[in-house]
Structures are given as structure tokens and as C-alpha cells.
Design a protein around this motif. Structure first.
Motif, PDB file in Angstrom:
ATOM      1  N   VAL A   1       2.980  15.994  35.072  1.00 41.96           N
ATOM      2  CA  VAL A   1       2.427  17.211  34.609  1.00 41.96           C
ATOM      3  C   VAL A   1       0.795  16.046  34.908  1.00 41.96           C
ATOM      4  N   LEU A   2       0.832  15.124  33.713  1.00 40.93           N
ATOM      5  CA  LEU A   2      -0.838  14.676  33.723  1.00 40.93           C
ATOM      6  C   LEU A   2      -1.387  13.811  34.584  1.00 40.93           C
ATOM      7  N   MET A   3      -0.259  13.429  35.881  1.00 42.36           N
ATOM      8  CA  MET A   3      -0.404  13.192  36.773  1.00 42.36           C
ATOM      9  C   MET A   3      -1.048  14.038  38.072  1.00 42.36           C
ATOM     10  N   VAL A   4      -0.712  15.247  38.025  1.00 36.38           N
ATOM     11  CA  VAL A   4      -1.276  16.109  38.869  1.00 36.38           C
ATOM     12  C   VAL A   4      -2.367  16.692  38.565  1.00 36.38           C
ATOM     13  N   ALA A   5      -2.990  17.069  36.685  1.00 39.00           N
ATOM     14  CA  ALA A   5      -3.693  16.957  36.950  1.00 39.00           C
ATOM     15  C   ALA A   5      -4.837  16.615  36.825  1.00 39.00           C
ATOM     16  N   SER A   6      -4.653  15.079  36.302  1.00 41.11           N
ATOM     17  CA  SER A   6      -5.872  14.165  36.624  1.00 41.11           C
ATOM     18  C   SER A   6      -6.105  13.958  38.545  1.00 41.11           C
ATOM     19  N   SER A   7      -5.501  14.229  39.315  1.00 38.51           N
ATOM     20  CA  SER A   7      -5.437  14.007  40.334  1.00 38.51           C
ATOM     21  C   SER A   7      -7.205  14.825  41.124  1.00 38.51           C
ATOM     22  N   LEU A   8      -6.081  16.252  40.567  1.00 36.32           N
ATOM     23  CA  LEU A   8      -6.841  17.115  41.039  1.00 36.32           C
ATOM     24  C   LEU A   8      -8.564  16.739  40.399  1.00 36.32           C
ATOM     25  N   CYS A   9      -8.619  16.362  38.879  1.00 34.93           N
ATOM     26  CA  CYS A   9     -10.019  16.810  38.394  1.00 34.93           C
ATOM     27  C   CYS A   9     -10.840  15.442  39.025  1.00 34.93           C
ATOM     28  N   MET A  10      -9.648  13.900  39.615  1.00 31.42           N
ATOM     29  CA  MET A  10     -10.591  13.452  40.218  1.00 31.42           C
ATOM     30  C   MET A  10     -11.040  13.737  41.282  1.00 31.42           C
TER      31      MET A  10
ATOM     32  N   VAL B   1      -1.221   7.226  39.613  1.00 31.06           N
ATOM     33  CA  VAL B   1      -0.461   6.771  38.937  1.00 31.06           C
ATOM     34  C   VAL B   1      -0.887   5.587  38.890  1.00 31.06           C
ATOM     35  N   SER B   2      -1.766   5.334  40.378  1.00 31.51           N
ATOM     36  CA  SER B   2      -1.538   3.305  39.204  1.00 31.51           C
ATOM     37  C   SER B   2      -2.502   3.525  38.209  1.00 31.51           C
ATOM     38  N   THR B   3      -2.761   4.565  37.922  1.00 39.17           N
ATOM     39  CA  THR B   3      -3.539   4.040  36.431  1.00 39.17           C
ATOM     40  C   THR B   3      -3.183   4.239  35.379  1.00 39.17           C
ATOM     41  N   LEU B   4      -1.767   6.370  35.526  1.00 35.60           N
ATOM     42  CA  LEU B   4      -1.818   6.173  33.958  1.00 35.60           C
ATOM     43  C   LEU B   4      -0.297   5.235  34.105  1.00 35.60           C
ATOM     44  N   LEU B   5      -0.489   4.289  34.799  1.00 38.74           N
ATOM     45  CA  LEU B   5       1.197   3.779  34.610  1.00 38.74           C
ATOM     46  C   LEU B   5       0.143   2.220  34.454  1.00 38.74           C
ATOM     47  N   THR B   6      -0.923   1.942  34.419  1.00 35.20           N
ATOM     48  CA  THR B   6      -1.580   0.783  33.850  1.00 35.20           C
ATOM     49  C   THR B   6      -1.542  -0.115  34.998  1.00 35.20           C
ATOM     50  N   VAL B   7      -1.298   0.414  36.101  1.00 32.85           N
ATOM     51  CA  VAL B   7      -1.311  -0.712  37.011  1.00 32.85           C
ATOM     52  C   VAL B   7      -2.600  -1.342  37.963  1.00 32.85           C
ATOM     53  N   GLY B   8      -3.468  -0.051  38.018  1.00 35.83           N
ATOM     54  CA  GLY B   8      -4.834  -0.837  38.876  1.00 35.83           C
ATOM     55  C   GLY B   8      -4.836  -1.552  40.167  1.00 35.83           C
ATOM     56  N   TYR B   9      -4.382  -0.728  41.299  1.00 36.77           N
ATOM     57  CA  TYR B   9      -4.477  -1.539  42.212  1.00 36.77           C
ATOM     58  C   TYR B   9      -5.510  -2.148  42.897  1.00 36.77           C
ATOM     59  N   GLY B  10      -6.551  -1.265  42.508  1.00 40.50           N
ATOM     60  CA  GLY B  10      -8.475  -0.854  43.164  1.00 40.50           C
ATOM     61  C   GLY B  10      -8.755  -1.601  44.475  1.00 40.50           C
ATOM     62  N   ASP B  11      -7.699  -0.586  45.321  1.00 41.14           N
ATOM     63  CA  ASP B  11      -7.587  -0.029  46.492  1.00 41.14           C
ATOM     64  C   ASP B  11      -8.626   1.031  46.664  1.00 41.14           C
ATOM     65  N   ILE B  12      -8.760   2.529  45.306  1.00 44.89           N
ATOM     66  CA  ILE B  12      -9.317   3.788  45.388  1.00 44.89           C
ATOM     67  C   ILE B  12      -9.545   3.346  43.746  1.00 44.89           C
ATOM     68  N   TYR B  13     -11.310   3.915  43.581  1.00 48.67           N
ATOM     69  CA  TYR B  13     -11.575   3.784  42.303  1.00 48.67           C
ATOM     70  C   TYR B  13     -12.367   4.859  42.027  1.00 48.67           C
ATOM     71  N   PRO B  14     -13.119   5.162  40.940  1.00 53.38           N
ATOM     72  CA  PRO B  14     -14.758   6.549  40.599  1.00 53.38           C
ATOM     73  C   PRO B  14     -15.711   5.901  40.928  1.00 53.38           C
ATOM     74  N   ILE B  15     -16.548   5.972  41.599  1.00 54.19           N
ATOM     75  CA  ILE B  15     -17.987   5.898  41.430  1.00 54.19           C
ATOM     76  C   ILE B  15     -19.305   6.607  40.691  1.00 54.19           C
ATOM     77  N   THR B  16     -19.059   7.239  40.735  1.00 61.06           N
ATOM     78  CA  THR B  16     -19.700   8.486  39.981  1.00 61.06           C
ATOM     79  C   THR B  16     -19.553   7.895  38.260  1.00 61.06           C
ATOM     80  N   VAL B  17     -20.475   8.632  37.558  1.00 62.95           N
ATOM     81  CA  VAL B  17     -20.580   8.411  36.079  1.00 62.95           C
ATOM     82  C   VAL B  17     -19.623   9.418  35.962  1.00 62.95           C
ATOM     83  N   ALA B  18     -19.544  10.845  36.245  1.00 63.18           N
ATOM     84  CA  ALA B  18     -18.538  11.717  35.757  1.00 63.18           C
ATOM     85  C   ALA B  18     -17.030  11.083  35.882  1.00 63.18           C
ATOM     86  N   GLY B  19     -16.784  10.828  36.999  1.00 61.67           N
ATOM     87  CA  GLY B  19     -15.641  10.672  37.507  1.00 61.67           C
ATOM     88  C   GLY B  19     -15.254   8.812  36.240  1.00 61.67           C
ATOM     89  N   ARG B  20     -15.964   7.995  36.149  1.00 59.96           N
ATOM     90  CA  ARG B  20     -15.756   6.808  35.604  1.00 59.96           C
ATOM     91  C   ARG B  20     -15.336   7.273  34.097  1.00 59.96           C
TER      92      ARG B  20
END
Length: 398
Positions: free
Chosen positions: A167-176, A199-218
Motif C-alpha cells: 500500500v505504501l509503495m502504491v501511494a508513494s509512487s502516485l505521489c512522486m 520499490v528501490s527506495t522503500l527497500l533501501t536499495v537505491g539504484y540511482g537510475d531514477i530520483y527526484p530533482i524538485t524540492v518537494a520531490g526530494r
């Protein structure tokens, strides 16, 4: 083949014990075949494997045929695995069980190219499922079984935590997606792109191929990262608590068994003419309530079965379970010194009360069952049951 031989086949293909050589040998061979198959699956990925293809194919064929025979035997003897079911339902139960499916998949892809030659390339890819055979080794090690027990006991809590994470993954993906789509339309193209990031963030993997650049996104990304650490910790805590509970259960079980007050005695079959030498366990004249617990033979401990034969030199441990309503019995041990009034007299001639009974005599390290004509000697240890006070007697509680 009669039922006794069929039952013997079932005993052999099950997990062996020290007293059954064929069953232990079968376990070793099957485990070796599993490890060889896994090695071949890895070795086939190297270029050098082509030079040894004839040898590897021959070894694989032999081991797969062995797996096939084992599956057929387990299917044939399934009625003993599920004794409460009819034969047909027992076979279906085994075929649909976890172990039955793994056993089938471990050899079935090997035969599919023969049945369907057109799909030989695809079916060779399916043969990688033989690695699932490793799950069968789990049956031979209690430490691995504990993991399975913990997961089964905590499956509801684990599923609940996984549901919360989803549930948290779906909600965070839509928000991001809503926060970053305008700034990065090529990166956050749709909600699925945000889902990959979550997925990569919540599971603390952080591949770095996709990440936020806006202030709100960060800022939102920081919050999700902290939540990710907590979400991963939930299943970990559940499993940790499960291991503690499982250990407590095992410990309490051992304490409970100790409180049952099982009483054991050791009997050495040292003489060739011992009445038990050469007899099967099922033939021994054991009284009700007395069990043959274990047999020690040549440094090994054997769990006896009905057809286990007693041999000379065996050390047998007999056990009797005490009931909760047992009344304690107090025996009195009397060591007869030189001038004791009983020395030199037969038991029938002793001036003792009718409420006093001589149970056993220990003489020169041997136990004697007394009768009326038994003459008591100096240094005898006489065990007496009596409600009366006896001078110089040492009490023994049973």
C-alpha cells in the motif's frame, strides 16, 4: 510384492537413522545427486563445458533417472506417508504437496524435449528448476526446519506487513509521479515509473537510475526513505520474535518432558546365552508400561524398531513412564555387617513383620531376586519395603 516389503521400501526412502544402513545410504546418494545436479547447472554456463558435454550429459541422465525412480517409489508408497487416506487420495495428496511438486519438477523438464522436440530450447531453460531440489535437503537438517516452522507460525503477521508495504509503495509512487512528472516527463512517464522508484527506495536499495530533482520531490523522497527503513524492520522484527518464541517452545517442551519423570535403566546383553540375544524387539517379553527406548551398539545410538535384532554386546536402555497418580514408594537399604542378626539366616526364618518385604539383594555387585530359601550373607545390601522403622536403614525414595 507383499505389504511388508512395500513398507520396507517406504522406510528406506524416508529419512534414515543410525540403525538402518540402507536408508542412510539412500539419503547420502540422493543428497550427492542433488549437489551434482546443481554443480552441472552452474558448470553448463561456462564455455569450457562444451568439451565435457558427453560426460556431463551422461551424469545428468543417471541422476535424473535416479530422481525419477525415487518419485515413482514415493508415489507408490504414499499410503504410508498419509495412512489416514485411501491409496488413491494418498497419491494425489503427495503429488500436490510441496515436496511432491519439487520432486516432479526436478526431473520432468529433462524428458520434455523428448516428448516435444520442437520446444527443445525452451525446455532446456526449464531444467534450471532442478535447483529447487535443494529444498529437499531441508528435510535432513533440523536447523533449516526451524526457519520453516517460524515462517508458518508467523505467516499472518508477515502477510500483513507485506500488505502495508505494498500500500505504501502504491501511494508513494502516485505521489512522486504527481510531484516529478512535469519536471522529468521522460523519467517519470507514468505511475509505473514512480512505482519502480518507490520499490528501490522503500527497500533501501537505491539504484540511482531514477530520483527526484524538485524540492518537494526530494523532501518526499527523504520521508519515504525513513519509512522504508521502518517497513523493512517490521518483517525482520516478526521473524526475530518468532525465533525467540520457537526457542521458548522447544525449551518448555524439554522442561515438560523432564517433569514427566521418565525412569530409565540400562541392561547389558553381554552373554551369548542371554535370553534376548538374537530376538527382534517385537518378540521381547516386555511388561505393559515398559518401553525399549534406545540401543547402544558399537558406539552408535540406535532408535529401535520392531524388526531390530538384539545382538550380543548391546547396551539397552529401558524406560517406564510414571503416571500423575503414582504414589511414592520408600525403600530402605540395609547393609548387613558381621554381627547383624540376619547374617546366616534364610529369609523365611527371619523374625520380621508381615508388613516388611525384602525386594532385592545386592551381593558382589550383582542383583539377586530373593526367595524364602535365600540365605543372607555378610556385606549384603538388602532393599526392604516396610512401613515400620528399621534401625540403621537408609531410605531410598522411588
Amino acid at each position: 510384492m507383499d505389504r511388508s516389503k512395500k513398507k520396507r521400501v517406504y522406510d528406506i526412502i524416508q529419512i534414515g537413522y543410525a540403525g538402518d544402513f540402507l536408508s542412510k545410504l539412500f539419503d547420502v546418494l540422493i543428497t550427492a545427486a542433488i549437489l551434482v545436479n546443481i554443480f552441472l547447472a552452474i558448470f553448463d554456463t561456462f564455455d569450457a563445458a562444451e568439451a565435457y558435454s558427453d560426460v556431463t550429459n551422461l551424469i545428468e541422465t543417471i541422476t535424473v533417472v535416479g530422481f525419477t525412480v525415487e518419485y515413482a517409489l514415493r508415489l507408490w508408497t504414499a499410503e504410508y506417508l498419509y495412512p489416514n487416506l485411501p491409496k488413491g487420495k494418498a497419491k494425489l495428496r503427495y503429488m500436490g504437496s510441496f515436496n511432491g511438486i519439487i520432486d516432479l519438477l526436478s526431473f520432468l523438464p529433462f524428458y520434455l524435449p523428448v516428448i516435444f522436440p520442437a520446444g527443445i530450447v525452451v525446455f532446456r531453460m526449464f531444467r534450471v528448476v532442478r535447483i529447487l531440489r535443494l529444498f529437499r535437503i531441508n528435510a535432513y537438517y533440523d536447523a533449516l526446519n526451524v526457519i520453516g516452522d517460524v515462517i508458518r507460525r508467523k505467516k499472518d503477521q508477515i502477510l500483513s506487513s507485506v500488505f502495508i508495504i505494498m500500500v505504501l509503495m502504491v501511494a508513494s509512487s502516485l505521489c512522486m509521479y504527481g510531484l516529478e512528472h512535469e519536471a522529468q516527463p521522460d523519467v517519470f512517464k507514468n505511475a509505473f515509473s514512480g512505482f519502480w522508484w518507490s520499490v528501490s527506495t522503500l527497500l533501501t536499495v537505491g539504484y540511482g537510475d531514477i530520483y527526484p530533482i524538485t524540492v518537494a520531490g526530494r523532501v518526499f523522497g527523504i520521508l519515504i526513505t525513513f519509512l522504508g527503513v521502518g517497513m523493512v524492520a517490521i518483517p525482520t522484527g516478526i521473524l526475530s520474535a518468532g525465533f525467540v518464541e520457537q526457542y521458548t517452545i522447544l525449551k518448555n517442551s524439554m522442561d515438560y518432558l523432564m517433569e514427566e519423570e521418565l525412569r530409565f535403566i540400562r541392561l547389558n546383553v553381554s552373554a551369548e546365552d542371554h535370553p534376548w540375544t538374537g530376538k527382534k524387539v517385537m518378540e521381547l517379553p516386555l511388561p505393559p508400561g515398559l518401553i525399549l527406548a534406545v540401543i547402544q551398539r558399537d558406539g552408535e545410538t540406535i532408535i529401535p524398531r520392531g524388526d531390530t535384532v538384539i545382538t550380543r554386546g548391546d547396551s539397552i536402555v529401558l524406560g517406564a513412564e510414571g503416571g500423575s497418580g503414582d504414589i511414592g514408594i520408600t525403600l530402605k537399604e540395609i547393609v548387613l555387617r558381621e554381627r547383624h542378626p540376619w547374617v546366616g539366616y534364610a529369609i523365611k526364618d527371619l523374625d520380621i513383620s508381615r508388613l516388611t518385604l525384602i525386594v532385592m539383594i545386592r551381593r558382589d555387585g550383582k542383583a539377586l531376586i530373593p526367595n524364602g530359601s535365600t540365605v543372607l550373607q555378610r556385606d549384603d545390601a538388602v532393599f526392604v519395603y516396610s512401613k515400620r522403622n528399621i534401625t540403621d536403614a537408609q531410605k531410598i525414595n522411588i
